[in-house]
Design a protein around this motif. Structure first.
Motif, short mmCIF file in Angstrom:
data_model
loop_
_atom_site.label_atom_id
_atom_site.label_comp_id
_atom_site.label_asym_id
_atom_site.label_seq_id
_atom_site.Cartn_x
_atom_site.Cartn_y
_atom_site.Cartn_z
N TYR A 62 0.83 -1.21 0.00
CA TYR A 62 0.00 0.00 0.00
C TYR A 62 0.87 1.26 0.00
CZ TYR A 62 -4.44 -2.40 0.58
OH TYR A 62 -5.55 -3.15 0.36
N ASP A 63 1.94 1.24 0.78
CA ASP A 63 2.82 2.43 0.82
C ASP A 63 3.46 2.67 -0.54
OD1 ASP A 63 2.21 2.32 3.51
OD2 ASP A 63 4.01 1.16 4.02
N HIS A 64 3.81 1.59 -1.23
CA HIS A 64 4.47 1.75 -2.54
C HIS A 64 3.54 2.39 -3.58
CE1 HIS A 64 7.00 -2.08 -1.40
NE2 HIS A 64 7.32 -1.03 -0.67
N TRP A 65 2.25 2.07 -3.53
CA TRP A 65 1.35 2.43 -4.65
C TRP A 65 0.31 3.49 -4.34
CZ3 TRP A 65 3.11 0.84 -9.14
CH2 TRP A 65 3.99 -0.25 -9.14
N ARG A 66 0.14 3.82 -3.05
CA ARG A 66 -0.95 4.71 -2.63
C ARG A 66 -0.99 6.01 -3.44
NH1 ARG A 66 -4.51 5.46 1.70
NH2 ARG A 66 -5.00 7.66 1.85
N ASP A 67 0.13 6.69 -3.55
CA ASP A 67 0.13 7.99 -4.21
C ASP A 67 -0.19 7.87 -5.70
OD1 ASP A 67 0.65 9.11 -1.83
OD2 ASP A 67 2.81 9.43 -2.19
N GLN A 68 0.37 6.83 -6.31
CA GLN A 68 0.14 6.66 -7.74
C GLN A 68 -1.32 6.35 -8.07
OE1 GLN A 68 3.86 4.68 -8.89
NE2 GLN A 68 2.73 4.07 -10.72
N ILE A 69 -1.97 5.57 -7.20
CA ILE A 69 -3.36 5.17 -7.46
C ILE A 69 -4.31 6.28 -7.05
CG2 ILE A 69 -5.17 3.55 -6.77
CD1 ILE A 69 -2.90 1.47 -6.32
N GLY A 70 -3.98 6.99 -6.01
CA GLY A 70 -4.88 8.01 -5.46
C GLY A 70 -5.41 7.54 -4.12
#
Ligand code: TF8
Length: 334
Positions: free
Chosen positions: A314-322
Motif C-alpha cells: 500500500y505504501d508503494h502504490w498509494r500515491d500513484q493510485i490516489g
C-alpha cells in the motif's frame, strides 16, 4: 450444450438466464455485427454472461445487431484484444482490469491486496459512483467502457507443496498478470514472480517454466490448471473485475438507440454474470477437492500473516493510485 471444462453438475446448477426486459429498439435500418473476444473458456461465468448479452442485444434489436462470441482468447489475449479495439479491428472485449493499469493507473486499485473484503463491497463499487467514475476513466484512448463483471477472488495454486504462510513461498516461481502491483505482491511475500500473458500459462505450468499461478476457482477448473497443479491455497488475496469495453471507432458508427441498447445489455449481463460467478465459485472449489486437489483453507490468523506482510505494498502504490479512491473503498467496508 458445449460447456468445455465445466463439470456436468456445475453446468446443471448454473443460474438460469433472466427474462429479457425492455422493448425493441429501433435502429436506422442497417445491420451490425459485434465480435466479442473472451479470454476464458466456454465453461466459465464470463462466457455465460456474454451469451446473455448476445441474447438481449439480438432480441431487442430484432436481429439487426448480431453478436458473435470468441472464447479462449482465440482473437488474442487481454492486451491484444484491447489494442484491436483501439485500431477498430475488433468491436468488444471483456478483459481483466489488471493488464490495463499502464493505460489507466487508477485501475490498480483493483490489484491492492485484501481491499475488497466481501462481494457486497464489490457490488457497491460496481453499482455506485466509484464504478461509474472508473468507467469514465476507461472511456478514452479509443475505448468506450460500458460495464463491470466479475473475474473474482484469486486463489494460489502450485505444483510443489502446500502453502499456508509466506515462508512456504520462498523460491516458488509464480506467474502473475502483466501488472506491477501483482509483481510487488509476490516479491514482497518472498516468491519469485514472472509476468506472463494468460494465453501462455497452461503450457508454462505443464512444462514447469513456472511452479504456480493465481486465479479464481472457476478459471482454475475451466482451464484445467488442477491437472498440473496439485496444491491450492484459498488466499482470496486480490479481487479482479472484468470490464466491458467497446471500440470507440465502432461505437461512433452506431445509431444512438443501439448505443443505449449495448449499455443496457452490459448492465443486465453484469448482474447475471456476478450471480453465475458466485454460484459456481463455491461449487467448483468443492469439485476441485473431490477431484483430488489439495486445498489449504487459511485460518483468520494465517490470513492476517499474509495481510501484515503485504502492508508495504500500500505504501508503494498509494500515491500513484490516489489515496482518496482507496479510502472511499475502505469506507464501504465499515
Ligand atoms: C489472468 C486473468 C484471466 C482473464 C481472461 C483469460 O490471470 O485472470 O483469467 O483476464 O481474459 O490473466
Amino acid at each position: 450444450l458445449a460447456l468445455v471444462g465445466l463439470s456436468a453438475q456445475a453446468a446443471s446448477d448454473m443460474p438460469p438466464m433472466p427474462e429479457i426486459t425492455g422493448g425493441k429498439v429501433a435502429g436506422n435500418g442497417q445491420d451490425y455485427t459485434i465480435r466479442v473476444s473472451i479470454g476464458t473458456t466456454k465453461g466459465g461465468a464470463q462466457y455465460r454472461g456474454a451469451e446473455y448479452f448476445e441474447k438481449i442485444v439480438e432480441s431487442r434489436s430484432d436481429g439487426h445487431v448480431q453478436v458473435q462470441l470468441f472464447d479462449s482468447a482465440q482473437l488474442g489475449d487481454d492486451l491484444q484484444a484491447v489494442s484491436s479495439l483501439q485500431s477498430g479491428t475488433l468491436e468488444m472485449t471483456l478483459p481483466s482490469t489488471s493488464p490495463l493499469v499502464k493505460m489507466f493507473p487508477e485501475f490498480a486499485v483493483f490489484d491492492l491486496p485484501f481491499l475488497f473484503p466481501t462481494t457486497d463491497v464489490v457490488d457497491q463499487v460496481f453499482d455506485g459512483d466509484i464504478g461509474d467514475q472508473l468507467l469514465k476513466v476507461a472511456s478514452s484512448k479509443g475505448l468506450v467502457a460500458i460495464g463491470w463483471s466479475e473475474n473474482g477472488y484469486r486463489q494460489l495454486t502450485n505444483s510443489k507443496h502446500p502453502v499456508s504462510s509466506p515462508a512456504d513461498l520462498e523460491g516458488l516461481k509464480i506467474r502473475t498478470m502483466q501488472n506491477p502491483i501483482h509483481l510487488d505482491i509476490w516479491r514482497t511475500l518472498g516468491a519469485n514472480p514472472t509476468p506472463m500473458s494468460f494465453a501462455e500459462l497452461f503450457t508454462a505450468l505443464e512444462q514447469g517454466v513456472v511452479d504456480g499461478q493465481e486465479n479464481p476457482w472457476i478459471t482454475i477448473q475451466s482451464s484445467k490448471f488442477n491437472e498440473v497443479q496439485p496444491y491450492a491455497t484459498e488466499t482470496n488475496h486480490v479481487y479482479t473485475p472484468f470490464i466491458t469495453l467497446v471500440s470507440k471507432r465502432y461505437w461512433d458508427r452506431l445509431p444512438e438507440g443501439y448505443q443505449q441498447l449495448l449499455v443496457d445489455a452490459a448492465q443486465d449481463m453484469s448482474r447475471y454474470e456476478r450471480q453465475v460467478s458466485r454460484t459456481l465459485n463455491d461449487q467448483i472449489k468443492q469439485e476441485l477437492k473431490d477431484d483430488g486437489m489439495q486445498i489449504t483453507e487459511l485460518t483468520p490468523g494465517q490470513v492476517a500473516v499474509f495481510q501484515k506482510k503485504l502492508a508495504p505494498v500500500y505504501d508503494h502504490w498509494r500515491d500513484q493510485i490516489g489515496g482518496q479512491l482507496i479510502d472511499d473503498i475502505r469506507e464501504l467496508s465499515q
